[in-house]
Design a protein around this motif. Structure first.
Motif, PDB file in Angstrom:
ATOM      1  N   SER A  46      -7.608  -5.102   0.389  1.00 38.44           N
ATOM      2  CA  SER A  46      -6.345  -5.907   0.244  1.00 38.44           C
ATOM      3  C   SER A  46      -6.575  -7.452   0.191  1.00 38.44           C
ATOM      4  N   LEU A  47      -5.824  -7.679  -0.640  1.00 39.51           N
ATOM      5  CA  LEU A  47      -5.945  -9.534  -0.664  1.00 39.51           C
ATOM      6  C   LEU A  47      -4.727  -9.912  -0.771  1.00 39.51           C
TER       7      LEU A  47
ATOM      8  N   ALA B  50       0.747  -1.242   0.095  1.00 36.72           N
ATOM      9  CA  ALA B  50      -0.146   0.029   0.139  1.00 36.72           C
ATOM     10  C   ALA B  50       0.859   1.221   0.070  1.00 36.72           C
TER      11      ALA B  50
ATOM     12  N   GLU C 251      -9.685   0.702   0.845  1.00 34.70           N
ATOM     13  CA  GLU C 251      -8.607  -0.342   0.697  1.00 34.70           C
ATOM     14  C   GLU C 251      -8.988  -1.931   0.610  1.00 34.70           C
TER      15      GLU C 251
ATOM     16  N   LEU D  19       0.798 -21.914   3.884  1.00 36.88           N
ATOM     17  CA  LEU D  19       0.834 -20.640   3.004  1.00 36.88           C
ATOM     18  C   LEU D  19       0.277 -19.715   3.782  1.00 36.88           C
ATOM     19  N   PHE D  20      -0.515 -19.944   4.738  1.00 36.84           N
ATOM     20  CA  PHE D  20      -1.324 -18.922   5.260  1.00 36.84           C
ATOM     21  C   PHE D  20      -0.660 -17.822   6.149  1.00 36.84           C
ATOM     22  N   ARG D  21       0.330 -17.949   6.861  1.00 33.44           N
ATOM     23  CA  ARG D  21       1.289 -17.103   7.506  1.00 33.44           C
ATOM     24  C   ARG D  21       2.435 -17.450   7.209  1.00 33.44           C
TER      25      ARG D  21
ATOM     26  N   GLU E  54      -3.280  -5.404  -3.922  1.00 28.43           N
ATOM     27  CA  GLU E  54      -4.080  -4.210  -3.313  1.00 28.43           C
ATOM     28  C   GLU E  54      -4.340  -3.247  -4.072  1.00 28.43           C
TER      29      GLU E  54
ATOM     30  N   ARG F 288      -9.397   3.566   5.266  1.00 24.17           N
ATOM     31  CA  ARG F 288      -8.362   4.271   5.856  1.00 24.17           C
ATOM     32  C   ARG F 288      -8.178   5.887   6.092  1.00 24.17           C
TER      33      ARG F 288
ATOM     34  N   GLU G 249      -8.734 -15.261   8.787  1.00 20.22           N
ATOM     35  CA  GLU G 249      -9.090 -13.921   7.647  1.00 20.22           C
ATOM     36  C   GLU G 249      -8.289 -14.439   6.447  1.00 20.22           C
ATOM     37  N   LEU G 250      -9.118 -13.929   5.396  1.00 18.78           N
ATOM     38  CA  LEU G 250      -8.578 -14.282   3.713  1.00 18.78           C
ATOM     39  C   LEU G 250      -8.108 -12.912   3.304  1.00 18.78           C
ATOM     40  N   TYR G 251      -8.922 -12.065   3.407  1.00 20.27           N
ATOM     41  CA  TYR G 251      -8.986 -10.647   2.928  1.00 20.27           C
ATOM     42  C   TYR G 251      -9.254  -9.669   3.924  1.00 20.27           C
ATOM     43  N   GLY G 252      -8.923  -8.324   3.855  1.00 17.98           N
ATOM     44  CA  GLY G 252      -9.287  -7.233   4.863  1.00 17.98           C
ATOM     45  C   GLY G 252      -9.983  -6.058   3.655  1.00 17.98           C
TER      46      GLY G 252
ATOM     47  N   PHE H 103       5.409 -12.802   1.439  1.00 19.34           N
ATOM     48  CA  PHE H 103       4.199 -13.362   0.491  1.00 19.34           C
ATOM     49  C   PHE H 103       3.845 -12.260  -0.519  1.00 19.34           C
TER      50      PHE H 103
ATOM     51  N   GLN I 269       0.841  -9.712  -2.234  1.00 17.15           N
ATOM     52  CA  GLN I 269      -0.493  -8.801  -1.809  1.00 17.15           C
ATOM     53  C   GLN I 269      -1.026  -8.495  -3.395  1.00 17.15           C
TER      54      GLN I 269
HETATM   55  N1  GAP Z   1      -2.418  -2.747   3.336  1.00 16.32           N
HETATM   56  C1  GAP Z   1      -3.170  -3.490   4.374  1.00 16.32           C
HETATM   57  C2  GAP Z   1      -2.779  -4.676   4.874  1.00 16.32           C
HETATM   58  O1  GAP Z   1      -1.615  -5.211   4.463  1.00 16.32           O
HETATM   59  P1  GAP Z   1      -3.140  -6.693   6.142  1.00 16.32           P
HETATM   60  O2  GAP Z   1      -4.655  -7.117   6.716  1.00 16.32           O
HETATM   61  O3  GAP Z   1      -2.047  -6.814   7.284  1.00 16.32           O
HETATM   62  O4  GAP Z   1      -3.687  -5.265   5.765  1.00 16.32           O
HETATM   63  C3  GAP Z   1      -3.829  -8.054   4.033  1.00 16.32           C
HETATM   64  O5  GAP Z   1      -2.795  -7.526   5.159  1.00 16.32           O
HETATM   65  C4  GAP Z   1      -3.764  -9.192   3.498  1.00 16.32           C
HETATM   66  O6  GAP Z   1      -2.528  -9.642   3.290  1.00 16.32           O
HETATM   67  C5  GAP Z   1      -4.510 -10.276   4.419  1.00 16.32           C
HETATM   68  O7  GAP Z   1      -5.676 -10.232   4.301  1.00 16.32           O
HETATM   69  C6  GAP Z   1      -3.850 -11.592   3.877  1.00 16.32           C
HETATM   70  O8  GAP Z   1      -4.660 -11.859   2.778  1.00 16.32           O
HETATM   71  C7  GAP Z   1      -2.437 -11.208   3.622  1.00 16.32           C
HETATM   72  N2  GAP Z   1      -1.269 -11.287   4.596  1.00 16.32           N
HETATM   73  C8  GAP Z   1      -1.126 -10.703   5.734  1.00 16.32           C
HETATM   74  N3  GAP Z   1      -0.049 -11.228   6.349  1.00 16.32           N
HETATM   75  C9  GAP Z   1       0.222 -12.458   5.637  1.00 16.32           C
HETATM   76  C10 GAP Z   1       1.354 -13.418   5.875  1.00 16.32           C
HETATM   77  N4  GAP Z   1       2.213 -13.418   6.929  1.00 16.32           N
HETATM   78  N5  GAP Z   1       1.190 -14.504   5.111  1.00 16.32           N
HETATM   79  C11 GAP Z   1       0.305 -14.429   3.988  1.00 16.32           C
HETATM   80  N6  GAP Z   1      -0.614 -13.625   3.556  1.00 16.32           N
HETATM   81  C12 GAP Z   1      -0.432 -12.524   4.532  1.00 16.32           C
END
Ligand code: GAP
Length: 449
Positions: free
Chosen positions: A311-312, A155, A309, A194-196, A204, A276, A269-272, A200, A202
């Motif tokens: 954010s995916l 972002a 925003e 792959l989740f955390r 956005e 802002r 959480e998938l997306y936010g 990775f 984004q």
């Molecule tokens: N710009 C806003 C932002 O970055 P965030 O909720 O911290 O917001 C957005 O991150 C998206 O990025 C999350 O919904 C998720 O899909 C992905 N994401 C965040 N941290 C992650 C991680 N450690 N590993 C994989 N994906 C991640």
């Protein structure tokens, strides 16, 4: 082990075996929180990015794209509040020295149990804030002036290019800037495949609006995100909106809805989708001394636009798409061509499948079949996103291999092809084969892409 955990285990092993995703630095025992994408994974991610680009940039008139640098001036992150506030609470076990995110483990402890290490039961330290940004140094100097950061979100690259974008394209409000790229976070406990991860991607969008119109745009983006989820084959019933309460939102957000997905390891959480406000542009205006306001031709006012925003995360998208597509089923005897047949299949939407069609000669040792199959394969390559030629093993095995990687269509060239020019076109989901003239393959497949 629960059925869902078992499903994740099966999926992870399929993805490694078939060359989608490997653990990062694998031959050295891995590097926690990093993943390497193999050929099929790269193709899958490309197709997801392509769909996102189509839906949010190409099919709209109010969006432009950007590809900003990953390493950014430290001032950016001071202004954005990340140097000060982009941290998670960390606790360490005083016995085994393992570290945990306090908010992830403390709510799970029962009343009166006290904060103890979930691994060894040892006492935990008091929580302290741990900044998640990866720091690096620019050039040869070792002092604080050389510190730079890998971006923890894409972002900020958009906000610092707001004026460049205005000056270059003169967009009118509302408009958006969209960017796909890597982000880096020194997560305390990378987990859940792959989740955390620590590195990775984004996808956005910062969508700039008139301050008094933010609510209607927020609602529109909310609906668009549901449209996106449906477009990539994630069942709507597996996606849940959660309003993030005051006190739990990121420091820049005035409103956030998390879109959660029923991952095999739980609802997460998938997306936010965040509002802002003018937080980022106002901060950067002040710190850089560059005026980031917008002059509204319609109202004659000058103001700092507000931002919605969506954010995916790309990796989380790929994981949700794959988990939604993964199935073990049984083809009936009529389509399996004899006894009924158990199989593993990725029911990916055809527009996301890494391979759109695979071409087989029925028999590998008949040069006339191989030559004709190669001809058909070569004709399909420029017409479809990704085509594969396979003459390895018997036909049944080839179908099963393609089912496992989600290929929606298989084309088999047999002796009838040489006689009358028709091929069999096999549908992945039903297993049903139909005979069609070779020159109709592209039209038959393209309608599904
Ligand atoms: N710009 C806003 C932002 O970055 P965030 O909720 O911290 O917001 C957005 O991150 C998206 O990025 C999350 O919904 C998720 O899909 C992905 N994401 C965040 N941290 C992650 C991680 N450690 N590993 C994989 N994906 C991640």
């Amino acid at each position: 082990m629960s059925a869902e955990n078992n499903k994740l285990g099966e999926l992870v092993s399929l993805l490694k075996r078939r060359g989608f995703v490997f653990p990062g630095s694998d031959i050295y025992g891995g590097l926690s929180g990093t993943w390497d994408w193999g050929h099929l994974g790269v193709l899958l991610k490309e197709r997801i990015k392509n769909e996102w680009h189509k839906m949010f940039v190409r099919e709209r008139e109010d969006m432009v794209t950007l590809d900003a640098a990953l390493i950014m001036n430290a001032e950016v992150w001071k202004a954005s509040g990340h140097v000060e506030g982009f941290s998670d609470p960390l606790v360490a076990c005083e016995k085994c020295k393992r570290r945990f995110r306090a908010d992830q483990i403390i709510p799970t402890l029962g009343v009166g149990i006290g904060p103890h290490c979930p691994e060894c039961g040892g006492p935990l330290s008091e929580p302290r804030q741990f900044n998640m940004m990866f720091e690096t140094r620019i050039g040869a100097a070792e002092d604080s002036s050389s510190v730079a950061y890998l971006r923890p979100e894409t972002a900020q690259g958009i906000f610092v290019n707001f004026k460049n974008t205005l000056d270059a394209y003169h967009p009118k409000l509302p408009f958006g800037i969209a960017q796909i790229g890597k982000a880096f976070r020194n997560e305390i406990t990378p987990r859940d495949f792959l989740f955390r991860a620590r590195e990775f991607e984004q996808m956005e969008i910062e969508y700039f609006v008139r301050p008094k119109e933010w609510e209607e745009h927020f609602e529109r983006w909310r609906m668009l995100l549901h449209g996106w989820v449906a477009r990539i084959g994630i069942p709507e019933s597996a996606v849940h909106e959660v309003e993030v309460p005051d006190g739990e939102r990121a420091h820049y957000s005035r409103r956030t809805i998390d879109f959660e997905y029923d991952f095999p390891f739980g609802r997460k959480e998938l997306y936010g989708l965040a509002y802002r406000g003018d937080y980022d542009l106002a901060q950067h205006s002040e710190r850089s001394g560059v005026d980031l306001s917008y002059s509204d031709e319609v109202t004659g006012e000058r103001f700092i636009p507000h931002v919605i925003e969506p954010s995916l995360g790309l990796d989380r998208t790929a994981l949700a798409v794959l988990a939604s597509a993964y199935a073990e089923d049984e083809l009936g005897a009529t389509v399996a061509g004899g006894a009924s047949e158990k199989r593993t299949v990725l029911r990916l939407p055809p527009a996301l499948a890494p391979i759109s069609a695979a071409v087989f000669p029925l028999l590998k040792n008949k040069p006339e079949l191989v030559a004709r199959a190669r001809e058909i394969y070569r004709a399909l390559v420029p017409a479809l996103p990704a085509v594969m030629f396979d003459d390895n093993g018997n036909i049944g095995k080839r179908y099963r291999r393609q089912d496992e990687i989600g290929t929606p269509w298989c084309i088999t060239v047999d002796f009838d092809t040489l006689a009358d020019g028709t091929v069999t076109l096999r549908d992945r989901d039903s297993g049903v084969q139909t005979r069609i003239p070779a020159e109709e393959i592209v039209a038959a497949i393209q309608t599904s892409l």
